[in-house]
Design a protein around this motif. Structure first.
Motif, PDB file in Angstrom:
ATOM      1  N   GLU A   1      -1.445  -0.176 -10.176  1.00  0.00           N
ATOM      2  CA  GLU A   1      -0.806  -0.701  -8.925  1.00  0.00           C
ATOM      3  C   GLU A   1      -1.342  -0.003  -7.526  1.00  0.00           C
ATOM      4  OE1 GLU A   1       3.477  -0.122  -9.294  1.00  0.00           O
ATOM      5  OE2 GLU A   1       3.479  -1.305 -11.151  1.00  0.00           O
ATOM      6  N   GLU A   2      -1.563   1.172  -7.576  1.00  0.00           N
ATOM      7  CA  GLU A   2      -2.024   1.711  -6.196  1.00  0.00           C
ATOM      8  C   GLU A   2      -3.379   1.495  -6.125  1.00  0.00           C
ATOM      9  OE1 GLU A   2       0.170   2.532  -4.326  1.00  0.00           O
ATOM     10  OE2 GLU A   2       1.418   1.954  -5.787  1.00  0.00           O
ATOM     11  N   LEU A   3      -4.266   1.468  -7.349  1.00  0.00           N
ATOM     12  CA  LEU A   3      -5.826   1.046  -7.404  1.00  0.00           C
ATOM     13  C   LEU A   3      -5.891  -0.442  -6.800  1.00  0.00           C
ATOM     14  CD1 LEU A   3      -8.595   1.504  -7.868  1.00  0.00           C
ATOM     15  CD2 LEU A   3      -8.142   0.659 -10.187  1.00  0.00           C
ATOM     16  N   GLU A   4      -5.225  -1.371  -7.109  1.00  0.00           N
ATOM     17  CA  GLU A   4      -5.304  -2.893  -6.642  1.00  0.00           C
ATOM     18  C   GLU A   4      -4.788  -2.709  -5.199  1.00  0.00           C
ATOM     19  OE1 GLU A   4      -3.032  -4.942  -9.635  1.00  0.00           O
ATOM     20  OE2 GLU A   4      -4.824  -5.556 -10.577  1.00  0.00           O
ATOM     21  N   PHE A   5      -3.875  -2.139  -4.835  1.00  0.00           N
ATOM     22  CA  PHE A   5      -3.343  -2.180  -3.466  1.00  0.00           C
ATOM     23  C   PHE A   5      -4.407  -1.550  -2.554  1.00  0.00           C
ATOM     24  CE2 PHE A   5      -1.410  -0.367   0.342  1.00  0.00           C
ATOM     25  CZ  PHE A   5      -0.893  -1.473   0.843  1.00  0.00           C
ATOM     26  N   ALA A   6      -5.036  -0.620  -2.872  1.00  0.00           N
ATOM     27  CA  ALA A   6      -5.942   0.138  -1.937  1.00  0.00           C
ATOM     28  C   ALA A   6      -7.347  -0.709  -2.022  1.00  0.00           C
ATOM     29  CB  ALA A   6      -6.335   1.584  -2.688  1.00  0.00           C
ATOM     30  N   VAL A   7      -7.880  -1.083  -2.976  1.00  0.00           N
ATOM     31  CA  VAL A   7      -8.994  -1.936  -3.070  1.00  0.00           C
ATOM     32  C   VAL A   7      -8.778  -3.308  -2.253  1.00  0.00           C
ATOM     33  CG1 VAL A   7     -10.893  -2.775  -4.539  1.00  0.00           C
ATOM     34  CG2 VAL A   7      -9.939  -0.600  -4.976  1.00  0.00           C
ATOM     35  N   LYS A   8      -8.014  -3.951  -3.091  1.00  0.00           N
ATOM     36  CA  LYS A   8      -7.772  -5.449  -2.662  1.00  0.00           C
ATOM     37  C   LYS A   8      -6.895  -5.669  -1.457  1.00  0.00           C
ATOM     38  CE  LYS A   8      -7.556  -7.227  -7.300  1.00  0.00           C
ATOM     39  NZ  LYS A   8      -6.869  -7.965  -8.462  1.00  0.00           N
ATOM     40  N   THR A   9      -6.145  -4.919  -0.891  1.00  0.00           N
ATOM     41  CA  THR A   9      -5.215  -5.269   0.152  1.00  0.00           C
ATOM     42  C   THR A   9      -6.121  -4.498   1.258  1.00  0.00           C
ATOM     43  OG1 THR A   9      -3.477  -5.228  -1.123  1.00  0.00           O
ATOM     44  CG2 THR A   9      -3.060  -5.017   1.191  1.00  0.00           C
ATOM     45  N   LEU A  10      -6.290  -2.924   1.002  1.00  0.00           N
ATOM     46  CA  LEU A  10      -6.838  -2.272   2.221  1.00  0.00           C
ATOM     47  C   LEU A  10      -8.369  -2.090   2.350  1.00  0.00           C
ATOM     48  CD1 LEU A  10      -4.523   0.951   1.908  1.00  0.00           C
ATOM     49  CD2 LEU A  10      -4.370  -1.145   3.353  1.00  0.00           C
ATOM     50  N   GLY A  11      -9.236  -2.634   1.301  1.00  0.00           N
ATOM     51  CA  GLY A  11     -10.616  -2.800   1.378  1.00  0.00           C
ATOM     52  C   GLY A  11     -11.140  -1.382   1.084  1.00  0.00           C
ATOM     53  N   LEU A  12     -10.519  -0.360   0.502  1.00  0.00           N
ATOM     54  CA  LEU A  12     -11.043   0.923   0.383  1.00  0.00           C
ATOM     55  C   LEU A  12     -12.081   0.822  -0.855  1.00  0.00           C
ATOM     56  CD1 LEU A  12      -8.215   3.237   1.186  1.00  0.00           C
ATOM     57  CD2 LEU A  12      -9.848   2.851   2.444  1.00  0.00           C
ATOM     58  N   LYS A  13     -12.937   1.604  -1.177  1.00  0.00           N
ATOM     59  CA  LYS A  13     -13.802   1.317  -2.216  1.00  0.00           C
ATOM     60  C   LYS A  13     -14.372   2.777  -2.943  1.00  0.00           C
ATOM     61  CE  LYS A  13     -17.865   1.328   1.183  1.00  0.00           C
ATOM     62  NZ  LYS A  13     -19.155   0.494   1.830  1.00  0.00           N
ATOM     63  N   VAL A  14     -13.616   3.712  -2.769  1.00  0.00           N
ATOM     64  CA  VAL A  14     -13.658   5.041  -3.592  1.00  0.00           C
ATOM     65  C   VAL A  14     -12.442   5.617  -3.755  1.00  0.00           C
ATOM     66  CG1 VAL A  14     -14.886   7.196  -3.751  1.00  0.00           C
ATOM     67  CG2 VAL A  14     -16.218   5.562  -2.474  1.00  0.00           C
TER      68      VAL A  14
END
Length: 502
Positions: free
Chosen positions: A177-190
């Protein structure tokens, strides 16, 4: 004005950088969070209660407590009585006030990157995993607020800087859940994870419930490293990591573990603790078959150096040769030739026998000792093959699932990095993936302009060669990120430099 803020200032590292024909990628830069703005984000995610939870966890991060007091509040007698772990004292740069501001102000860090000698830096905010210390009811909201804050703070400078996202892994679903939020919503990549989760030992927790015996619960625990012997099946999380093209990073330490629990000396606890902690995590992924099932998973193990990656690779091969499912039969008592053993005792053991009657049925037991007696049942094939889950059939499999999967963060002045590049020492002529990790922002780097020059000093001293230096500061970091995500550097200063051929 400080002369370092003028165009005329040139550090030793700038001079080194001028002689290079490739970019420099810093895989480990630590930055500070400006508290008032961070708390504004936290307030938006959970109000004043969540802000209080953040303040509580940040206030206790480096304070080991027993009997309601932290280490510095206790007397020496109390520390001994409670075996209170010695926590670090000053851990951040302060006298070098320009650097202090640099680690806190994104615009200034972006401006001074050239002075440091780096083209691109991956940032590890010091508080990125702080929510792991909060209660379950606060953990998810705090992670989202802090990751959102970091994404917004550094988005403007994304051509040279990218912050990691802190991901909790108490359960695989929480991590997804947090991985998808960080990558898909926030655009973070590491992403940055802890290398393990402490869990209660069920047999002890049943007898001493945490609510009634908090001191017992605090000490009677084990660490789940997400791989071998894990409480959960973390494969869905690793699959999502690979699907989203995200490199995994960790600064996992072992302070407080057996042998690292001095009640008086922080350095005693500190030296080598990142290597030991990351080794436990990496071996869990290897022996648990995670790197076999997910060959595209890329994991960076930071602050521990690369020499431990080299020696574990060597020992994995050595032990597999002696303990693979075929070779281990050399130690199976069932294969002992009892007739030969009896004959040799008669011929060479008279001084031991001294008139005793030899009993062939017990001779093997008497020779091995009772501690080596066969068990009450025969083991199955998986029980005698510790490499079964890793799927090792040949030495090259170990290289693929250890050397190719893991990258080892080595600080700028770490001479032991030479072990990573020693293809005469390492089995199969391999070179271990050392990645350049300046660790600026922490106490071991009092001046951010020095690390690149310190690394080049190792070339001039003959510790490593120029090709090794290039692999360390560019080739290996570039491969780490682009093997996970081929477009990782699109639109960045690194890609522009590669396109220009300069």
């Amino acid at each position: 004005m400080n002369d370092r803020l003028t165009p005329a200032f040139a550090s030793r590292s700038v001079a080194v950088k001028a002689g290079l024909n490739h970019p420099v990628i810093d895989t480990d830069v630590h930055v500070n969070d400006y508290t008032p703005v961070l708390e504004d984000y936290v307030q938006q995610y959970g109000g004043g209660q969540l802000v209080d939870a953040l303040r509580k966890v940040l206030g206790s991060r480096f304070n080991t407590r027993s009997n309601g007091k932290d280490w510095y509040e206790q007397t020496q007698q109390e520390r001994r009585h409670h075996r209170t772990l010695r926590s670090p004292w000053w851990a951040r740069v302060t006298r070098n006030t320009l650097d202090l501001a640099t680690y806190t102000l994104p615009e200034l860090l972006n401006e001074r990157l050239a002075e440091q000698g780096a083209d691109y830096s991956v940032l590890f905010p010091n508080d990125v995993l702080a929510p792991l210390g909060a209660g379950k009811e606060y953990r998810q909201a705090l992670h989202r607020a802090i990751n959102h804050f970091h994404a917004d703070q550094y988005r403007k400078y994304s051509d040279r800087l990218t912050p990691v996202a802190g991901i909790p892994l108490h359960t695989p679903q929480e991590g997804i859940e947090e991985l998808e939020f960080a990558v898909k919503t926030l655009g973070l990549k590491v992403i940055n994870i802890a290398g393990g989760v402490r869990r209660p030992i069920p047999a002890i927790a049943e007898k001493y419930p945490a609510a009634e015996h908090p001191d017992v619960a605090r000490h009677a625990s084990y660490t789940d490293f997400y791989g071998i012997d894990s409480e959960y099946d973390y494969d869905p999380f690793w699959a999502k990591v690979v699907e989203l093209g995200v490199p995994v990073t960790t600064h996992y330490g072992s302070q407080g573990w057996t042998g690292r629990h001095s009640i008086s000396n922080y350095m005693y606890n500190h030296i080598g603790h990142f290597a030991d902690g990351s080794q436990a995590f990496a071996k869990a992924l290897f022996f648990g078959g995670v790197t076999r099932r997910f060959p595209k998973l890329r994991v960076a193990l930071l602050e521990g150096g690369a020499d431990w990656g080299s020696h574990v690779f060597t020992h994995l091969l050595d032990r597999w040769e002696k303990r693979n499912r075929h070779a281990v039969q050399n130690y199976n008592p069932a294969h002992a030739d009892l007739d030969l053993l009896e004959d040799l005792f008669h011929r060479y053991g008279q001084d031991l026998i001294k008139g005793r009657k030899l009993d062939k049925a017990t001779l093997l037991r008497d020779s091995l000792g009772r501690s080596a007696l066969p068990h009450s049942r025969e083991p199955n094939e998986d029980e005698i093959d510790d490499f079964a889950l890793a799927g090792i059939e040949a030495p090259e499999d170990i290289k693929t699932r250890w050397v190719d999967s893991f990258y080892f963060g080595s600080e700028a002045d770490d001479r032991s990095v030479a072990a990573a590049f020693n293809d005469k020492l390492n089995p199969l002529g391999a070179k271990v993936n050392a990645i350049w990790s300046s660790d600026i922002g922490h106490w071991d780097v009092p001046d951010l302009t020095e690390p690149l020059a310190e690394s080049w000093d190792l070339v001039e001293q003959g510790v490593i060669g120029p090709a090794d230096f290039k692999a360390w500061v560019f080739d290996n970091p570039y491969r780490l990120y682009t093997e996970a995500n081929p477009d990782f550097f699109a639109g960045t200063a690194v890609q522009r430099k590669l396109d220009s051929g300069k």
